[in-house]
Design an enzyme around this catalytic site. Structure first.
Site, PDB file in Angstrom:
ATOM      1  N   GLY A 163       0.779  -1.441   0.154  1.00  0.00           N
ATOM      2  CA  GLY A 163       0.090  -0.017   0.235  1.00  0.00           C
ATOM      3  C   GLY A 163       0.976   0.930   0.145  1.00  0.00           C
ATOM      4  N   CYS A 164       0.191   2.244   0.197  1.00  0.00           N
ATOM      5  CA  CYS A 164       0.550   3.382   0.034  1.00  0.00           C
ATOM      6  C   CYS A 164       2.334   4.036   1.184  1.00  0.00           C
ATOM      7  CB  CYS A 164      -0.461   4.470   0.196  1.00  0.00           C
ATOM      8  SG  CYS A 164      -1.447   4.639  -0.739  1.00  0.00           S
ATOM      9  N   PHE A 165       2.065   3.358   2.748  1.00  0.00           N
ATOM     10  CA  PHE A 165       3.439   3.237   3.309  1.00  0.00           C
ATOM     11  C   PHE A 165       4.816   3.233   2.197  1.00  0.00           C
ATOM     12  CE2 PHE A 165       2.036   0.014   4.737  1.00  0.00           C
ATOM     13  CZ  PHE A 165       3.168  -1.196   4.871  1.00  0.00           C
ATOM     14  N   ALA A 166       5.447   2.027   1.346  1.00  0.00           N
ATOM     15  CA  ALA A 166       5.483   0.869   0.292  1.00  0.00           C
ATOM     16  C   ALA A 166       6.941   1.778  -0.102  1.00  0.00           C
ATOM     17  CB  ALA A 166       5.366  -0.011   0.133  1.00  0.00           C
ATOM     18  N   PHE A 373       2.499   7.258   5.197  1.00  0.00           N
ATOM     19  CA  PHE A 373       1.668   6.767   5.381  1.00  0.00           C
ATOM     20  C   PHE A 373       0.594   5.391   4.467  1.00  0.00           C
ATOM     21  CE2 PHE A 373       1.774  11.660   5.494  1.00  0.00           C
ATOM     22  CZ  PHE A 373       2.699  11.649   6.460  1.00  0.00           C
TER      23      PHE A 373
END
Length: 389
Positions: A163-166, A373
């Site tokens: 997801g978006c934190f990666a 995040f």
């Protein structure tokens, strides 16, 4: 006879990991956010849902996004009506698209990064690939190795479904690889295509509709290594520290589930509040060792999950409006590209800094922070040091 300690010392790099090149790519199909609600409700055969369409229009207007890029064209969607339905079995059709297109889009970004780096691709020792768009065996890392013609001995690491934190995760991992393997040159690639999450609207699942208003496609690549050769390599940013944490009381705030209907997206309303409430703790832990407490003295690269997150972070930390300029620019021009976003923002920042004649790659400042995040809620915090222009 040498000792283990001597071998270990010889294996390690001397200096910190540095970002040496950045490349980005998007699909050719560009969608205008102002006309997207009409297109989206038409292509999904949902024009009878008049009130929901008005809601979606307001979401798009508030998104602060001007345009996005999407692999899914009208033609592809017409050929795959189940992808356009709200909850129709469609995983096979989605998988058939992403297992081919995710590595291809990643290849375009990687080629740009390798070209800027200026060294032969045979010098790439490690590959870190990240996508939340589909899964396969062998993975997108293997496909990219073949597409680029990397050495068969390249050490690969594949991250799916983060997801978006990666975008922060891949940098953290590449930092450790570069600093612990003398001479390592790590190719980092994030490639995201919304074919897994695209679906028609539903009154019962408004958080899915938020995703339809925000997400876009894009891939970005970095070359990371320690001890750059001053004659051949040009560092852009040094990676000073990297940390990951799960925010307290945030379980279920962002979830994604891979099902027969594709990747479903679930979002609690107070994600911006949870992030802004805890962000200062992450900043203090990262910057206290450096004696830095003024958040306006940093250059900022924050994953633009959506405008509400950026607004609340800005307010909580009393950031000057220009601090999130590069972040907001990428959100406006590309939408939320999940893991690839922070890499796009790094690229935007170093280019804007150069164009404006500033004396460092970080808007003329010395120290910076990169935040990712995403699901968990998981936060990645990377401390960056800019390089003199």
């Amino acid at each position: 006879m040498v000792t283990v300690e001597e071998v270990r010392k010889a294996q390690r790099a001397q200096g910190p990991a540095t970002i040496m090149a950045i490349g980005t790519s998007t699909p050719q199909n560009c969608v205008d956010q102002s006309t997207y609600p009409d297109y989206y409700f038409r292509i999904t055969n949902s024009e009878h849902l008049v009130e929901l369409k008005e809601k979606f229009k307001r979401m798009c207007e508030k998104s602060m996004i001007k345009k996005r890029y999407m692999y899914l064209t009208e033609e592809i969607l017409k050929e795959n009506p189940n992808i356009c339905a709200y909850m129709a079995p469609s995983l096979d059709a989605r998988q058939d698209i992403v297992v081919v297109e995710v590595p291809k889009l990643g290849k375009e970004a990687a080629q740009k990064a390798i070209k800027e780096w200026g060294q032969p691709k045979s010098k790439i020792t490690h590959l870190v690939f990240c996508t939340t768009s589909g899964v396969d065996m062998p993975g997108a890392d293997y496909q990219l190795t073949k597409l680029l013609g990397l050495q068969p001995s390249v050490k690969r690491f594949m991250m799916y479904q983060q997801g978006c934190f990666a975008g922060g995760t891949v940098i953290r991992l590449a930092k450790d690889l570069a600093e612990n393997n003398k001479g390592a040159r790590v190719l980092v690639v994030c490639s995201e295509i919304t074919a897994v999450t695209f679906r028609g609207p539903s009154d019962a699942h408004l958080d899915s509709l938020v995703g339809q208003a925000l997400f876009g496609d894009g891939a970005a690549a970095l070359i990371i290594g320690s001890d750059p050769d001053p004659d051949l390599e040009r560092p852009l940013f040094q990676l000073v520290s990297a940390a990951q944490t799960i925010l307290p009381d945030s379980g279920g705030a962002i979830d994604g589930h891979l099902r027969e209907v594709g990747l479903t997206f679930h979002l609690l309303k107070d994600v911006p509040g949870l992030i802004s409430k805890h962000i200062e703790k992450s900043l203090n832990e990262a910057f206290q060792p450096l004696g830095i407490h003024d958040w306006n003295s940093l250059f900022w690269i924050a994953h633009p999950g959506g405008p509400a997150i950026l607004d609340q972070v800005e307010e909580k930390l009393e950031l000057k409006p220009e601090k999130l300029r590069a972040t907001r620019h990428v959100l406006s021009e590309y939408g939320n590209m999940s893991s690839a976003c922070v890499l796009f923002i790094l690229d935007e920042m170093r280019k804007a800094s150069s164009k404006e004649g500033l004396n460092t790659t970080g808007e003329g400042l010395e120290w910076g922070v990169l935040f990712g995040f995403g699901p968990g809620l998981t936060v990645e915090t990377v401390v960056l040091h800019s390089v003199s222009a």
